[in-house]
Enzyme design. Structure first.
Site, short mmCIF file in Angstrom:
data_model
loop_
_atom_site.label_atom_id
_atom_site.label_comp_id
_atom_site.label_asym_id
_atom_site.label_seq_id
_atom_site.Cartn_x
_atom_site.Cartn_y
_atom_site.Cartn_z
N HIS A 5 0.85 -1.20 0.00
CA HIS A 5 0.00 0.00 0.00
C HIS A 5 0.89 1.25 0.00
O HIS A 5 0.97 1.98 0.99
CB HIS A 5 -0.84 -0.08 1.27
CG HIS A 5 -1.94 0.91 1.43
ND1 HIS A 5 -1.77 2.26 1.22
CD2 HIS A 5 -3.23 0.75 1.80
CE1 HIS A 5 -2.92 2.88 1.48
NE2 HIS A 5 -3.82 1.98 1.83
N GLU A 33 -1.09 1.47 -5.26
CA GLU A 33 -0.91 0.24 -4.50
C GLU A 33 -0.84 -0.98 -5.41
O GLU A 33 -1.74 -1.22 -6.21
CB GLU A 33 -2.07 0.09 -3.51
CG GLU A 33 -2.19 1.31 -2.61
CD GLU A 33 -3.49 1.31 -1.80
OE1 GLU A 33 -3.97 0.24 -1.41
OE2 GLU A 33 -4.03 2.41 -1.57
C1 BG6 Z 1 -6.93 2.32 0.61
C2 BG6 Z 1 -8.37 2.01 0.48
O1 BG6 Z 1 -6.18 1.27 0.10
O2 BG6 Z 1 -6.60 2.47 2.00
C3 BG6 Z 1 -9.20 3.12 1.12
O3 BG6 Z 1 -8.69 1.84 -0.89
C4 BG6 Z 1 -8.77 3.30 2.57
O4 BG6 Z 1 -10.58 2.77 1.05
C5 BG6 Z 1 -7.27 3.53 2.61
O5 BG6 Z 1 -9.46 4.40 3.12
C6 BG6 Z 1 -6.72 3.69 4.02
O6 BG6 Z 1 -7.07 2.63 4.82
P1 BG6 Z 1 -6.70 2.60 6.34
O7 BG6 Z 1 -7.31 1.35 6.91
O8 BG6 Z 1 -5.20 2.57 6.42
O9 BG6 Z 1 -7.26 3.86 6.95
#
Ligand code: BG6
Length: 291
Positions: A161, A265
């Site tokens: 990510h 990502e």
């Molecule tokens: C992204 C998602 O990968 O991560 C989003 O597509 C999400 O929907 C974002 O808001 C952040 O996620 P988190 O759990 O780290 O707040």
């Protein structure tokens, strides 16, 4: 573990969490054992390539905001309706540091491992071994290997990510996803197909680009650079920026930080999750470089 190369040291980082610091002639990087989280990568003479939030937690059991969280064994909300942390538990657990070595060209490779335990089995039935290799040099190369160590078939979702640092998200453009169908997760989820022009971010953006193995290039005129994300073993790409309202709603993210980041990502999610037979493994990789 064998003796650490001179370019590598280990200390207690933010929140007292263990981190590995890598300083090579080409670049510097920082990797936390918590989540096997790369929080910093900066080629010499350049601005950091990865964004890190000033508001991030550095605390056992909480995710780090920025860098490269690893999502596993599910992505976002769990699809089977059972409770569990968003993006799975791999980013919340302490990984084992299994090696650090010189890898040619002055590059350094760091190896981390996470295996299933009683704690993971309480949340998710599968037995697994994850091996993560982070190579630091002029480029940042990430390789996540997932092995099914149970005696049943296993289905997983996974993501590297990556939070990229940008001068101003409103001014960058993204190439590499022209004509690709995506699931748009802002508002009522629906499916769209990307046009031929490079993508511009003009509002909250949360998209899963499906069935794509393409390299993405983020053109950042403000910093006069292009950030290239090249991937392997990955059939989906997520593009995410929270924009104004969602930034305010996230406690571990500054209200005004959203212009400085863009997530591209490398992942295998939704219908492109990976099914592994007993003993089978799968490797997904991302190489991030600037030009
Ligand atoms: C992204 C998602 O990968 O991560 C989003 O597509 C999400 O929907 C974002 O808001 C952040 O996620 P988190 O759990 O780290 O707040």
């Amino acid at each position: 573990m064998q003796k650490l190369p001179d370019a590598v040291r280990i200390d207690a980082g933010r929140g007292g969490l263990w981190r590995v610091i890598v300083e090579t002639p080409q670049a510097e990087a920082e990797i936390y054992r918590h989540g096997a989280h790369v929080t910093h990568f900066q080629p010499r003479g350049q601005k950091p390539v990865l964004f890190m939030s000033e508001k991030s937690s550095f605390e056992a059991g909480k995710p780090i905001r920025g860098g490269v969280p690893i999502c596993f064994p599910w992505f976002g909300a769990r699809e089977d309706g059972r409770p569990g942390p968003p993006h799975g538990f791999a980013r919340l657990l302490e990984w084992e540091l299994t090696g650090a070595e010189e890898a040619g060209n002055g590059d350094i490779e760091i190896h981390l491992r996470l295996v299933s335990s009683e704690a993971t089995r309480k949340e998710w039935a599968g037995d697994f071994e994850l091996n993560y290799t982070v190579r630091v040099g002029a480029m940042l190369s990430l390789k996540l290997d997932v092995r099914n160590t149970s005696n049943q078939e296993m289905r997983i979702e996974e993501a590297l990510h990556t939070y990229l640092a940008v001068s101003d998200v409103k001014r960058v453009s993204i190439e590499g996803l022209a004509g690709v169908t995506y699931s748009d997760r802002v508002g009522t989820p629906h499916t769209e197909t990307e046009g031929s022009a490079p993508i511009r971010i003009t509002a909250e953006t949360d998209r899963i680009y499906l069935n794509t193995r393409s390299t993405c290039v983020v053109d950042d005129p403000g910093w006069g650079r292009r950030v290239v994300v090249e991937k392997s073993g990955s059939n989906t790409t997520v593009v995410w920026n929270p924009w104004i309202a969602k930034s305010k709603a996230m406690p571990d993210f500054g209200d005004d930080e959203w212009p400085g980041m863009l997530c591209i990502e490398t992942c295998n999610v939704r219908e492109f999750g990976v099914t592994l037979a007993p003993g089978q493994s799968h490797t997904m990789g991302a190489v991030i470089r600037t030009e």
